[in-house]
Write a protein that holds these residues in place. Structure first.
Motif, mmCIF file in Angstrom:
data_model
loop_
_atom_site.group_PDB
_atom_site.id
_atom_site.type_symbol
_atom_site.label_atom_id
_atom_site.label_comp_id
_atom_site.label_asym_id
_atom_site.label_seq_id
_atom_site.Cartn_x
_atom_site.Cartn_y
_atom_site.Cartn_z
ATOM 1 N N ASN A 115 0.810 -1.228 0.000
ATOM 2 C CA ASN A 115 0.000 0.000 0.000
ATOM 3 C C ASN A 115 0.844 1.280 0.000
ATOM 4 O O ASN A 115 0.459 2.285 0.612
ATOM 5 C CB ASN A 115 -0.961 0.014 1.206
ATOM 6 C CG ASN A 115 -1.903 -1.170 1.202
ATOM 7 O OD1 ASN A 115 -2.371 -1.603 0.153
ATOM 8 N ND2 ASN A 115 -2.165 -1.714 2.371
ATOM 9 N N GLU A 116 1.959 1.254 -0.702
ATOM 10 C CA GLU A 116 2.789 2.463 -0.788
ATOM 11 C C GLU A 116 2.029 3.595 -1.477
ATOM 12 O O GLU A 116 2.153 4.766 -1.094
ATOM 13 C CB GLU A 116 4.082 2.163 -1.539
ATOM 14 C CG GLU A 116 5.042 3.344 -1.619
ATOM 15 C CD GLU A 116 6.389 2.983 -2.201
ATOM 16 O OE1 GLU A 116 7.186 3.894 -2.464
ATOM 17 O OE2 GLU A 116 6.636 1.774 -2.401
ATOM 18 N N ASP A 117 1.224 3.254 -2.499
ATOM 19 C CA ASP A 117 0.464 4.287 -3.213
ATOM 20 C C ASP A 117 -0.617 4.918 -2.351
ATOM 21 O O ASP A 117 -1.081 6.022 -2.648
ATOM 22 C CB ASP A 117 -0.178 3.681 -4.473
ATOM 23 C CG ASP A 117 0.848 3.259 -5.500
ATOM 24 O OD1 ASP A 117 1.986 3.771 -5.428
ATOM 25 O OD2 ASP A 117 0.525 2.416 -6.357
ATOM 26 N N ARG A 123 2.118 10.632 0.197
ATOM 27 C CA ARG A 123 1.318 11.559 -0.622
ATOM 28 C C ARG A 123 1.578 13.014 -0.242
ATOM 29 O O ARG A 123 1.406 13.916 -1.070
ATOM 30 C CB ARG A 123 -0.169 11.228 -0.463
ATOM 31 C CG ARG A 123 -0.596 9.949 -1.173
ATOM 32 C CD ARG A 123 -2.090 9.776 -1.121
ATOM 33 N NE ARG A 123 -2.556 8.692 -1.959
ATOM 34 C CZ ARG A 123 -3.832 8.368 -2.147
ATOM 35 N NH1 ARG A 123 -4.776 9.097 -1.543
ATOM 36 N NH2 ARG A 123 -4.164 7.370 -2.925
ATOM 37 N N LYS A 124 2.000 13.238 0.992
ATOM 38 C CA LYS A 124 2.319 14.597 1.428
ATOM 39 C C LYS A 124 3.715 15.027 0.994
ATOM 40 O O LYS A 124 4.158 16.124 1.343
ATOM 41 C CB LYS A 124 2.197 14.694 2.943
ATOM 42 C CG LYS A 124 0.766 14.524 3.459
ATOM 43 C CD LYS A 124 0.721 14.517 4.980
ATOM 44 C CE LYS A 124 -0.710 14.305 5.482
ATOM 45 N NZ LYS A 124 -0.773 14.229 6.970
ATOM 46 N N ILE A 158 4.676 12.833 7.711
ATOM 47 C CA ILE A 158 6.118 12.775 7.503
ATOM 48 C C ILE A 158 6.807 12.698 8.864
ATOM 49 O O ILE A 158 6.505 13.464 9.764
ATOM 50 C CB ILE A 158 6.613 14.011 6.715
ATOM 51 C CG1 ILE A 158 6.027 13.987 5.295
ATOM 52 C CG2 ILE A 158 8.132 14.056 6.670
ATOM 53 C CD1 ILE A 158 6.374 15.212 4.470
ATOM 54 N N GLY A 159 7.708 11.755 8.992
ATOM 55 C CA GLY A 159 8.363 11.515 10.273
ATOM 56 C C GLY A 159 7.839 10.280 10.984
ATOM 57 O O GLY A 159 8.445 9.811 11.956
ATOM 58 N N SER A 188 10.455 10.142 5.670
ATOM 59 C CA SER A 188 11.153 11.374 6.024
ATOM 60 C C SER A 188 10.891 12.444 4.977
ATOM 61 O O SER A 188 10.371 12.172 3.891
ATOM 62 C CB SER A 188 12.648 11.111 6.138
ATOM 63 O OG SER A 188 13.152 10.579 4.919
ATOM 64 N N ALA A 189 11.254 13.685 5.317
ATOM 65 C CA ALA A 189 11.112 14.785 4.373
ATOM 66 C C ALA A 189 12.115 14.625 3.242
ATOM 67 O O ALA A 189 13.196 14.074 3.437
ATOM 68 C CB ALA A 189 11.327 16.116 5.087
ATOM 69 N N PRO A 190 11.767 15.097 2.036
ATOM 70 C CA PRO A 190 12.713 15.027 0.913
ATOM 71 C C PRO A 190 14.005 15.742 1.258
ATOM 72 O O PRO A 190 14.007 16.729 1.987
ATOM 73 C CB PRO A 190 11.968 15.727 -0.228
ATOM 74 C CG PRO A 190 10.528 15.657 0.148
ATOM 75 C CD PRO A 190 10.486 15.692 1.643
#
Length: 226
Positions: A115-117, A123-124, A158-159, A188-190
């Protein structure tokens, strides 16, 4: 039960003793013995190149194999020892143990990230980092799970992180390490966003002298006159 137990091909060794073992090595074979399971020990030979390839792949001693020997029924085995040349560090002999279906063994089981998608954190704009792709577990030889399932849709922000304790283990499966709840994956954040944030923080900490207020400059001049 696992559906892809790797085959290990061998041939029965007709002779025993050091003479037969040396003859096998001259022919590019590694002598070995299969024991356990209330059956007489079976002397075997395994092609040197095949064994060396599997050893280099890693975790040979913790992998369950389906041993195939002409004239004998297939049997599940696990390696208990590999003897090596003291100078060349190449395999010279191996011991394989037959396993009953009820035997408890330590095996590395792979992880299936699903379920990565549908993962809200991804998605954020988050980036998935997988810390472990497999975990060492205590399993029953007759009921080995194909994979452990990790549901990425549970990662909301994220995190967020998924630990080992968040995985639902199949019945009868236990962790080898009981007191360590290690990380399986996180979002994590890009890296580009992290870099921009770090630069903003550095810029906020630095105040150039040219941006000082007139009052601060006058105060310093007054101190000099006194």
């Amino acid at each position: 039960m696992a559906g892809e137990i790797p085959d290990l091909h061998a041939q029965e060794r007709t002779g025993t003793g050091k003479g037969a073992a040396r003859a096998a090595r001259r022919e590019g074979l590694v002598p070995g013995i299969v024991f356990g399971g209330d059956v007489d020990p079976l002397p075997i030979n395994i092609p040197f190149n095949e064994l060396l390839k599997r050893l280099k792949a890693g975790r040979f001693k913790s992998t369950l194999f389906n041993l195939k020997v002409d004239g004998h029924d297939d049997v599940r085995v696990i390696c208990r020892d590999v003897q090596r040349d003291v100078v060349k560090d190449l395999p010279t002999h191996l011991d394989l143990m037959r396993l009953r279906r009820t035997t408890k063994i330590n095996l590395f089981i792979g992880i299936d990230f699903q379920n990565e998608d549908e993962c809200p954190a991804i998605r954020k704009g988050g980036v998935l980092t997988t810390v472990r792709t497999e975990v060492e577990l205590i399993v029953t030889a007759g009921e080995i799970p194909d994979l452990l399932v990790v549901d990425l849709s549970k990662l909301e922000d994220i995190g967020d992180t998924i630990h080992f304790s968040d995985i639902d283990l199949p019945p009868g499966v236990k962790p080898v390490i009981h007191d360590r709840d290690f990380v399986i994956c996180n979002v994590s954040a890009p890296s580009a966003l992290k870099s921009d944030t770090d630069e903003d923080e550095v810029a906020a900490d630095e105040v150039p002298a040219t941006e000082m207020s007139d009052g601060e400059a006058e105060g310093e001049d007054g101190d000099d006159k006194e």
